[in-house]
Enzyme design. Sequence first.
Site, PDB file in Angstrom:
ATOM      1  N   ARG A   8      35.304 -79.656-127.565  1.00  0.00           N
ATOM      2  CA  ARG A   8      34.337 -78.435-128.276  1.00  0.00           C
ATOM      3  C   ARG A   8      32.427 -78.322-127.543  1.00  0.00           C
ATOM      4  O   ARG A   8      31.704 -77.461-127.167  1.00  0.00           O
ATOM      5  CB  ARG A   8      34.417 -78.612-128.959  1.00  0.00           C
ATOM      6  CG  ARG A   8      35.123 -78.321-129.695  1.00  0.00           C
ATOM      7  CD  ARG A   8      35.464 -77.640-131.334  1.00  0.00           C
ATOM      8  NE  ARG A   8      36.658 -77.717-132.336  1.00  0.00           N
ATOM      9  CZ  ARG A   8      36.730 -77.234-132.656  1.00  0.00           C
ATOM     10  NH1 ARG A   8      35.747 -76.708-133.799  1.00  0.00           N
ATOM     11  NH2 ARG A   8      38.199 -77.567-133.498  1.00  0.00           N
ATOM     12  N   ASP A  46      27.642 -66.721-143.903  1.00  0.00           N
ATOM     13  CA  ASP A  46      28.221 -67.728-143.165  1.00  0.00           C
ATOM     14  C   ASP A  46      27.304 -68.326-141.899  1.00  0.00           C
ATOM     15  O   ASP A  46      26.443 -67.711-142.530  1.00  0.00           O
ATOM     16  CB  ASP A  46      29.309 -67.488-142.105  1.00  0.00           C
ATOM     17  CG  ASP A  46      30.035 -68.129-141.372  1.00  0.00           C
ATOM     18  OD1 ASP A  46      31.187 -68.503-141.788  1.00  0.00           O
ATOM     19  OD2 ASP A  46      29.840 -69.375-140.660  1.00  0.00           O
TER      20      ASP A  46
HETATM   21  C1  LIG Z   1      37.422 -72.539-141.888  1.00  0.00           C
HETATM   22  S1  LIG Z   1      36.429 -71.298-141.533  1.00  0.00           S
HETATM   23  C2  LIG Z   1      36.871 -70.078-143.584  1.00  0.00           C
HETATM   24  C3  LIG Z   1      37.102 -68.730-142.981  1.00  0.00           C
HETATM   25  C4  LIG Z   1      37.217 -68.388-144.653  1.00  0.00           C
HETATM   26  N1  LIG Z   1      35.948 -68.685-145.897  1.00  0.00           N
HETATM   27  C5  LIG Z   1      38.577 -68.314-145.224  1.00  0.00           C
HETATM   28  O1  LIG Z   1      39.197 -69.355-146.148  1.00  0.00           O
HETATM   29  O2  LIG Z   1      39.025 -67.893-143.959  1.00  0.00           O
HETATM   30  C6  LIG Z   1      35.380 -71.736-142.539  1.00  0.00           C
HETATM   31  C7  LIG Z   1      33.775 -71.269-142.462  1.00  0.00           C
HETATM   32  O3  LIG Z   1      32.548 -71.869-143.175  1.00  0.00           O
HETATM   33  C8  LIG Z   1      31.170 -71.781-142.036  1.00  0.00           C
HETATM   34  N2  LIG Z   1      30.478 -72.779-141.994  1.00  0.00           N
HETATM   35  C9  LIG Z   1      30.576 -74.363-141.560  1.00  0.00           C
HETATM   36  N3  LIG Z   1      29.796 -74.729-142.556  1.00  0.00           N
HETATM   37  C10 LIG Z   1      28.228 -73.937-143.217  1.00  0.00           C
HETATM   38  C11 LIG Z   1      28.034 -73.903-144.110  1.00  0.00           C
HETATM   39  N4  LIG Z   1      27.097 -75.451-144.479  1.00  0.00           N
HETATM   40  N5  LIG Z   1      27.266 -73.556-144.624  1.00  0.00           N
HETATM   41  C12 LIG Z   1      27.891 -71.520-144.345  1.00  0.00           C
HETATM   42  N6  LIG Z   1      28.832 -71.840-143.963  1.00  0.00           N
HETATM   43  C13 LIG Z   1      29.501 -73.253-143.146  1.00  0.00           C
HETATM   44  C14 LIG Z   1      32.171 -72.085-140.401  1.00  0.00           C
HETATM   45  O4  LIG Z   1      31.107 -71.109-139.983  1.00  0.00           O
HETATM   46  C15 LIG Z   1      33.216 -71.130-140.590  1.00  0.00           C
HETATM   47  O5  LIG Z   1      32.838 -70.017-140.139  1.00  0.00           O
END
Ligand SMILES: C[S@@+](CC[C@H](N)C(=O)[O-])C[C@H]1O[C@@H](n2cnc3c(N)ncnc32)[C@H](O)[C@@H]1O
Length: 293
Positions: free
Chosen positions: A32, A141
């Site tokens: 990555r 996000d």
């Molecule tokens: C796997 S996606 C989930 C998207 C959606 N909630 C779903 O369930 O389909 C996880 C998201 O969490 C975000 N993320 C990771 N760490 C985070 C943080 N500390 N604060 C806010 N968002 C975060 C990532 O950027 C990513 O877009």
Amino acid sequence: MTPADYDFLRASLKERSGLVLSADKQYLVESRLLPVARKSGLANLGELIVALKTSADDGLMTAVVEAMTTNESLFFRDKTPFELFRSTIMPALLAARRAPRLIRIWSAAASTGQEPYSLAMCLKEMEREIAGFRIEILATDLSNDVLAKARAGIYTQFEVQRGLPIQLLIKHFTQNGELWQMAPELRAMVKYQQLNLLKDFSQLGMFDLVFCRNVLIYFDADTKIDVLNRLARVTAADGYLVLGAAETVVGLTDRFKMLPDKRGLYVPNVSAPRPASAADKPMPRLVAVGGGR
Ligand SMILES: C[S@@+](CC[C@H](N)C(=O)[O-])C[C@H]1O[C@@H](n2cnc3c(N)ncnc32)[C@H](O)[C@@H]1O
């Protein structure tokens, strides 16, 4: 990459995003982060680590964190939360919020927008029931990259084929070659904002419903507990929390309790003792986040 370089990256990721990488994920880091290094004109990961340690500019670290987070999402992911939204959550909130006729929803790790737009599409189907209500959807996000895609509301053929019923695709999207764009009316129902869940989010005000799905799974237990307890402070006493299929509050906090027979749906546990702290002060209920109807 030396073990010390890997430890530096793991510590930085944990501090910035909460992401916990196990000791055996070196291959993932390399695949990555090599493109991030190349994009910045650096030959390899060693040079990237040196640049991260010496650069005064935060942009490179932001790019590293964004490259390492998992942004996978799909429309109506796991189905059940959206069925519960229609059958249980919205009817209860519409009855409870006859005054002030405002319902606030927060999609707390919204990624590329499929989750908040799925909620917006559900609301569009409930037009008669929600007439006269203002419904705000705030979607946040950590990553600005995913938020840019979410705001544009443009998805590939592959993305719209995952979870989105064909009738909703035809109704709410316009096709442009291989891409599909969500209708402006639906896009206007969601307000996007960059936000790190590790940081204080009390300024967002109170919410009637929080979707925080498939993000806690990447955090360690202490971080999960901290985020859940702070979510409890911004969730209305008669509001709801929805977690991802592999996530739970059990064993982490008693500020939320599970609803029997409603998988993934939690409500504030009003009988749980709340330690007095500055963060427990009452939050303003009305915060203009736009995107209202
Ligand atoms: C796997 S996606 C989930 C998207 C959606 N909630 C779903 O369930 O389909 C996880 C998201 O969490 C975000 N993320 C990771 N760490 C985070 C943080 N500390 N604060 C806010 N968002 C975060 C990532 O950027 C990513 O877009």
